[in-house]
Scaffold this active site. Structure first.
Site, PDB file in Angstrom:
ATOM      1  N   GLY A  12       0.778  -1.242   0.000  1.00  0.00           N
ATOM      2  CA  GLY A  12       0.000   0.000   0.000  1.00  0.00           C
ATOM      3  C   GLY A  12       0.806   1.286   0.000  1.00  0.00           C
ATOM      4  CB  SER A  13       4.332   2.211  -0.576  1.00  0.00           C
ATOM      5  OG  SER A  13       4.632   1.760  -1.867  1.00  0.00           O
ATOM      6  CG  ASN A  14       2.310   3.098  -5.727  1.00  0.00           C
ATOM      7  OD1 ASN A  14       2.759   4.109  -6.249  1.00  0.00           O
ATOM      8  ND2 ASN A  14       2.937   1.924  -5.786  1.00  0.00           N
ATOM      9  CE  LYS A  91      -6.325 -13.802  -7.063  1.00  0.00           C
ATOM     10  NZ  LYS A  91      -6.870 -13.633  -5.717  1.00  0.00           N
ATOM     11  CG  ASN A 107      -1.648  -1.588 -13.412  1.00  0.00           C
ATOM     12  OD1 ASN A 107      -1.703  -1.755 -12.184  1.00  0.00           O
ATOM     13  ND2 ASN A 107      -0.776  -2.234 -14.167  1.00  0.00           N
ATOM     14  CG  HIS A 109       4.198  -2.652 -15.138  1.00  0.00           C
ATOM     15  ND1 HIS A 109       3.762  -3.891 -14.718  1.00  0.00           N
ATOM     16  CD2 HIS A 109       5.392  -2.839 -15.740  1.00  0.00           C
ATOM     17  CE1 HIS A 109       4.673  -4.788 -15.056  1.00  0.00           C
ATOM     18  NE2 HIS A 109       5.664  -4.188 -15.672  1.00  0.00           N
ATOM     19  CD  GLU A 179       5.995   1.648  -8.534  1.00  0.00           C
ATOM     20  OE1 GLU A 179       4.864   1.443  -8.083  1.00  0.00           O
ATOM     21  OE2 GLU A 179       6.881   0.771  -8.550  1.00  0.00           O
TER      22      GLU A 179
HETATM   23  C1  GRF Z   1       4.251  -1.354  -7.065  1.00  0.00           C
HETATM   24  O1  GRF Z   1       5.588  -1.568  -7.419  1.00  0.00           O
HETATM   25  C2  GRF Z   1       3.379  -1.244  -8.282  1.00  0.00           C
HETATM   26  O2  GRF Z   1       4.010  -0.703  -9.382  1.00  0.00           O
HETATM   27  C3  GRF Z   1       3.061  -2.690  -8.579  1.00  0.00           C
HETATM   28  O3  GRF Z   1       2.933  -3.301  -7.316  1.00  0.00           O
HETATM   29  C4  GRF Z   1       3.674  -2.570  -6.344  1.00  0.00           C
HETATM   30  C5  GRF Z   1       2.733  -2.177  -5.266  1.00  0.00           C
HETATM   31  O4  GRF Z   1       3.387  -1.571  -4.186  1.00  0.00           O
HETATM   32  N1  GRF Z   1       1.929  -2.795  -9.483  1.00  0.00           N
HETATM   33  P1  GRF Z   1       2.561  -0.909  -3.033  1.00  0.00           P
HETATM   34  O5  GRF Z   1       1.560  -1.933  -2.525  1.00  0.00           O
HETATM   35  O6  GRF Z   1       1.877   0.304  -3.587  1.00  0.00           O
HETATM   36  O7  GRF Z   1       3.562  -0.535  -1.983  1.00  0.00           O
END
Ligand code: GRF
Length: 206
Positions: A12-14, A91, A107, A109, A179
């Site tokens: 969940g860092s994003n 998923k 999304n 990536h 990201e």
């Molecule tokens: C990130 O590297 C994102 O690009 C990928 O999965 C990872 C998720 O990281 N799709 P987080 O859960 O947001 O920390």
């Protein structure tokens, strides 16, 4: 205010980067839903701490804690969700769901698509493949989601020099930093209606 739903499967860092961008008034968003395929993961904890409604989704009814995608579609319609953000959701979304929210699902990536994408290319698998290829740059890509893994049109990318790294973990660390900037940036541009289709290409207006 852009109403968004964030899909997660892990750390969940994003998600946190999005919420921080909201607290700093960089993003004018309302996170209406957090959707996870895992009953417990750090991202779910972050959502609960921030009083975001959490939904657990599955393609088959595993137990009564999960809901099906049909139900999720009605919840999103009731809440007039504008944008669905996949932030580490592992998923594959069912076709009916992708079609329903055509051009409304993005999304992130952790590599420069169209390289190092597709089935099985997630998490450290991506960074290991990048490391083993001896690529000198990597980066992050935000793209629209269509029916094929990591295939939709690219909205934005940012690259990072990895010519001096010693491990896939070092690549992951550098890419993750990017990201956390790129995803809020794209959400902001979508909110400002600055992500447009021009001559068959997705472009971001200034
Ligand atoms: C990130 O590297 C994102 O690009 C990928 O999965 C990872 C998720 O990281 N799709 P987080 O859960 O947001 O920390």
């Amino acid at each position: 205010m852009l109403k968004i739903a964030v899909f997660v499967s892990g750390r969940g860092s994003n998600l946190k980067a999005i919420l921080d961008a909201k607290s700093n008034n960089y993003l004018n968003i309302d996170v209406k839903a957090l959707v996870s395929d895992k009953l417990s993961c750090l991202a779910v904890n972050i959502a609960k701490e921030n009083n975001i409604p959490v939904y657990f989704v599955s393609s088959i009814l595993e137990n009564d804690e999960f809901i099906l995608y049909d139900k999720l579609i009605s919840i999103f319609e009731e809440n007039a969700i504008d944008l669905i953000v996949l932030a580490g959701f592992l998923k594959k979304l069912p076709e009916i769901f992708v079609e329903k929210f055509d051009n409304k699902i993005i999304n992130i990536h952790p590599a420069l698509l169209p390289s190092f994408g597709g089935k099985g290319m997630y998490g450290m698998n991506v960074h290991r493949a990048v490391f083993e290829s001896s690529s000198k740059i990597s980066g992050a890509t935000v793209h629209f989601v269509d029916r094929i893994y990591d295939n939709g049109k690219i909205i934005a990318q940012r690259a990072v020099d990895i010519s001096d790294v010693n491990s896939p973990e070092e690549i992951a660390e550098r890419v993750l930093k990017i990201e956390h900037e790129l995803l809020p940036f794209v959400i902001k541009k979508i909110d400002e209606n600055k992500v447009v289709n021009k001559n068959g290409r997705v472009v971001i207006l200034n």
